[in-house]
Design a protein around this motif. Structure first.
Motif, PDB file in Angstrom:
ATOM      1  N   ASN A 197      -1.949   2.403 -10.987  1.00  0.00           N
ATOM      2  CA  ASN A 197      -2.461   2.025  -9.668  1.00  0.00           C
ATOM      3  C   ASN A 197      -1.480   1.149  -8.899  1.00  0.00           C
ATOM      4  O   ASN A 197      -1.305   1.310  -7.687  1.00  0.00           O
ATOM      5  CB  ASN A 197      -3.799   1.293  -9.802  1.00  0.00           C
ATOM      6  N   THR A 198      -0.847   0.201  -9.595  1.00  0.00           N
ATOM      7  CA  THR A 198       0.107  -0.674  -8.915  1.00  0.00           C
ATOM      8  C   THR A 198       1.419   0.048  -8.642  1.00  0.00           C
ATOM      9  O   THR A 198       2.083  -0.209  -7.634  1.00  0.00           O
ATOM     10  CB  THR A 198       0.380  -1.934  -9.756  1.00  0.00           C
ATOM     11  N   ILE A 199       1.797   0.969  -9.529  1.00  0.00           N
ATOM     12  CA  ILE A 199       3.057   1.700  -9.353  1.00  0.00           C
ATOM     13  C   ILE A 199       2.997   2.615  -8.132  1.00  0.00           C
ATOM     14  O   ILE A 199       3.935   2.669  -7.332  1.00  0.00           O
ATOM     15  CB  ILE A 199       3.392   2.509 -10.625  1.00  0.00           C
ATOM     16  N   ILE A 200       1.895   3.339  -7.975  1.00  0.00           N
ATOM     17  CA  ILE A 200       1.798   4.292  -6.863  1.00  0.00           C
ATOM     18  C   ILE A 200       1.247   3.647  -5.590  1.00  0.00           C
ATOM     19  O   ILE A 200       1.166   4.298  -4.548  1.00  0.00           O
ATOM     20  CB  ILE A 200       0.926   5.510  -7.240  1.00  0.00           C
ATOM     21  N   ASP A 212       0.843  -1.195   0.000  1.00  0.00           N
ATOM     22  CA  ASP A 212       0.000   0.000   0.000  1.00  0.00           C
ATOM     23  C   ASP A 212       0.879   1.245   0.000  1.00  0.00           C
ATOM     24  O   ASP A 212       1.540   1.547   0.992  1.00  0.00           O
ATOM     25  CB  ASP A 212      -0.914  -0.016   1.231  1.00  0.00           C
ATOM     26  N   GLY A 213       0.861   1.967  -1.108  1.00  0.00           N
ATOM     27  CA  GLY A 213       1.664   3.177  -1.214  1.00  0.00           C
ATOM     28  C   GLY A 213       0.904   4.438  -0.864  1.00  0.00           C
ATOM     29  O   GLY A 213       1.467   5.532  -0.853  1.00  0.00           O
ATOM     30  N   TYR A 214      -0.391   4.291  -0.572  1.00  0.00           N
ATOM     31  CA  TYR A 214      -1.207   5.459  -0.254  1.00  0.00           C
ATOM     32  C   TYR A 214      -1.050   5.899   1.197  1.00  0.00           C
ATOM     33  O   TYR A 214      -1.238   7.071   1.504  1.00  0.00           O
ATOM     34  CB  TYR A 214      -2.684   5.156  -0.547  1.00  0.00           C
ATOM     35  N   VAL A 215      -0.767   4.958   2.079  1.00  0.00           N
ATOM     36  CA  VAL A 215      -0.584   5.266   3.497  1.00  0.00           C
ATOM     37  C   VAL A 215       0.787   4.748   3.924  1.00  0.00           C
ATOM     38  O   VAL A 215       1.099   3.580   3.690  1.00  0.00           O
ATOM     39  CB  VAL A 215      -1.686   4.617   4.361  1.00  0.00           C
ATOM     40  N   PHE A 248      -8.073  -3.562  -0.096  1.00  0.00           N
ATOM     41  CA  PHE A 248      -8.583  -3.770   1.258  1.00  0.00           C
ATOM     42  C   PHE A 248     -10.110  -3.744   1.283  1.00  0.00           C
ATOM     43  O   PHE A 248     -10.743  -4.435   2.089  1.00  0.00           O
ATOM     44  CB  PHE A 248      -8.054  -2.682   2.199  1.00  0.00           C
ATOM     45  N   LEU A 249     -10.704  -2.927   0.420  1.00  0.00           N
ATOM     46  CA  LEU A 249     -12.159  -2.799   0.381  1.00  0.00           C
ATOM     47  C   LEU A 249     -12.806  -3.854  -0.506  1.00  0.00           C
ATOM     48  O   LEU A 249     -13.961  -4.228  -0.293  1.00  0.00           O
ATOM     49  CB  LEU A 249     -12.554  -1.406  -0.128  1.00  0.00           C
ATOM     50  N   GLU A 250     -12.069  -4.325  -1.500  1.00  0.00           N
ATOM     51  CA  GLU A 250     -12.653  -5.241  -2.476  1.00  0.00           C
ATOM     52  C   GLU A 250     -12.441  -6.710  -2.124  1.00  0.00           C
ATOM     53  O   GLU A 250     -13.110  -7.579  -2.674  1.00  0.00           O
ATOM     54  CB  GLU A 250     -12.073  -4.937  -3.863  1.00  0.00           C
ATOM     55  N   THR A 251     -11.495  -6.986  -1.233  1.00  0.00           N
ATOM     56  CA  THR A 251     -11.215  -8.362  -0.825  1.00  0.00           C
ATOM     57  C   THR A 251     -11.482  -8.503   0.667  1.00  0.00           C
ATOM     58  O   THR A 251     -10.901  -7.777   1.470  1.00  0.00           O
ATOM     59  CB  THR A 251      -9.745  -8.738  -1.121  1.00  0.00           C
ATOM     60  N   ASP A 252     -12.348  -9.440   1.025  1.00  0.00           N
ATOM     61  CA  ASP A 252     -12.704  -9.583   2.439  1.00  0.00           C
ATOM     62  C   ASP A 252     -12.164 -10.864   3.066  1.00  0.00           C
ATOM     63  O   ASP A 252     -12.497 -11.196   4.201  1.00  0.00           O
ATOM     64  CB  ASP A 252     -14.220  -9.525   2.613  1.00  0.00           C
ATOM     65  N   HIS A 288      -4.249  -0.452  -1.686  1.00  0.00           N
ATOM     66  CA  HIS A 288      -5.074   0.357  -0.790  1.00  0.00           C
ATOM     67  C   HIS A 288      -6.558   0.099  -1.042  1.00  0.00           C
ATOM     68  O   HIS A 288      -7.347  -0.021  -0.094  1.00  0.00           O
ATOM     69  CB  HIS A 288      -4.753   1.840  -1.003  1.00  0.00           C
ATOM     70  N   ILE A 289      -6.935   0.001  -2.308  1.00  0.00           N
ATOM     71  CA  ILE A 289      -8.328  -0.254  -2.675  1.00  0.00           C
ATOM     72  C   ILE A 289      -8.686  -1.721  -2.472  1.00  0.00           C
ATOM     73  O   ILE A 289      -9.825  -2.064  -2.160  1.00  0.00           O
ATOM     74  CB  ILE A 289      -8.583   0.169  -4.137  1.00  0.00           C
TER      75      ILE A 289
END
Length: 229
Positions: free
Chosen positions: A199-202, A135-138, A210-214, A207-208
């Motif tokens: 999306n994969t580079i950054i 996760d590169g967003y956080v 986490f919401l799409e896979t439970d 990060h997303i």
């Protein structure tokens, strides 16, 4: 938004209490929170509201999914940092300034510094921090509430402030709550089918995800059912 969430929680609990008082007895109240990304900041801000004080003793389980608990200090994602710089420069969004601790010239007057001083984690019986190195967003250390290499070698005021924030959060987690369960859990996603794209580079893909896979959430609930009862 934190104030609004606090109002909603208080209203919900009061309705429950009122309903039970009319139709039966309430054995136990347990308030649990699950937050993703900046949602964790909203949750902690809500818990710091004075209206929540009478209900803090009911806090049970807190699941943080990739939450920037220490802001974006020492973020190592240069592409994402560039995007944040552009947003701050041209949009002037308050949230971005707060996340990067640039909402005040004095770091000790910033929103995140003050939030870490609040006892927002002190009353939970169980705390689970979910993070992903993909996760590169956080920032990874921010999601896990732990020291990072950049801060460990920084002897400036910035480094000192970061350590204060970190220790404040850790002191709350290590607080007097009897029998508290604290876990840091890493989640590694299979993003090979997504190929190499922006999306994969950054780091946005994980990060997303986490919401799409439970699957990871179900695994934790199956492995530690007592935390969610």
């Amino acid at each position: 938004m934190g104030q609004r969430l606090a109002q909603e929680v208080v209203s919900f609990v009061k309705r429950k209490m009122d309903k039970v008082s009319r139709h039966g007895t309430l054995r136990n109240i347990k308030l649990s929170f699950v937050g993703h990304s900046i949602g964790n900041v909203i949750i902690r801000t809500a818990l710091a509201e004075s209206s929540m004080e009478p209900y803090l003793r009911y806090l049970h389980t807190y699941v943080s999914i990739s939450g920037p608990h220490l802001g974006y200090l020492y973020s190592s994602n240069s592409l994402f940092n560039s995007g944040l710089w552009i947003l701050k420069k041209f949009k002037g969004t308050q949230c971005i300034h707060q996340l990067t601790l640039t909402d005040d010239p004095d770091l000790q007057n910033t929103f995140f510094y003050k939030l870490c001083k609040q006892k927002t984690l002190d009353n939970f019986q169980n705390i689970i921090l979910l993070s992903s190195p993909q996760d590169g967003y956080v920032p990874y250390h921010s999601a896990r509430i732990e020291l990072c290499q950049g801060a460990s070698w920084d002897y400036s005021k910035k480094g000192k402030v970061f350590l204060e924030m970190l220790n404040e959060c850790l002191d709350q987690i290590r607080g007097p709550s009897e029998g508290r369960v604290f876990m840091r859990c890493d989640v590694n996603f299979d993003t090979s089918n997504q190929g190499r794209n922006l999306n994969t580079i950054i780091g946005r893909a994980a990060h997303i995800e986490f919401l799409e896979t439970d699957i990871f959430a179900r695994f934790i609930m199956w492995s530690f059912p007592e935390l969610f009862r």
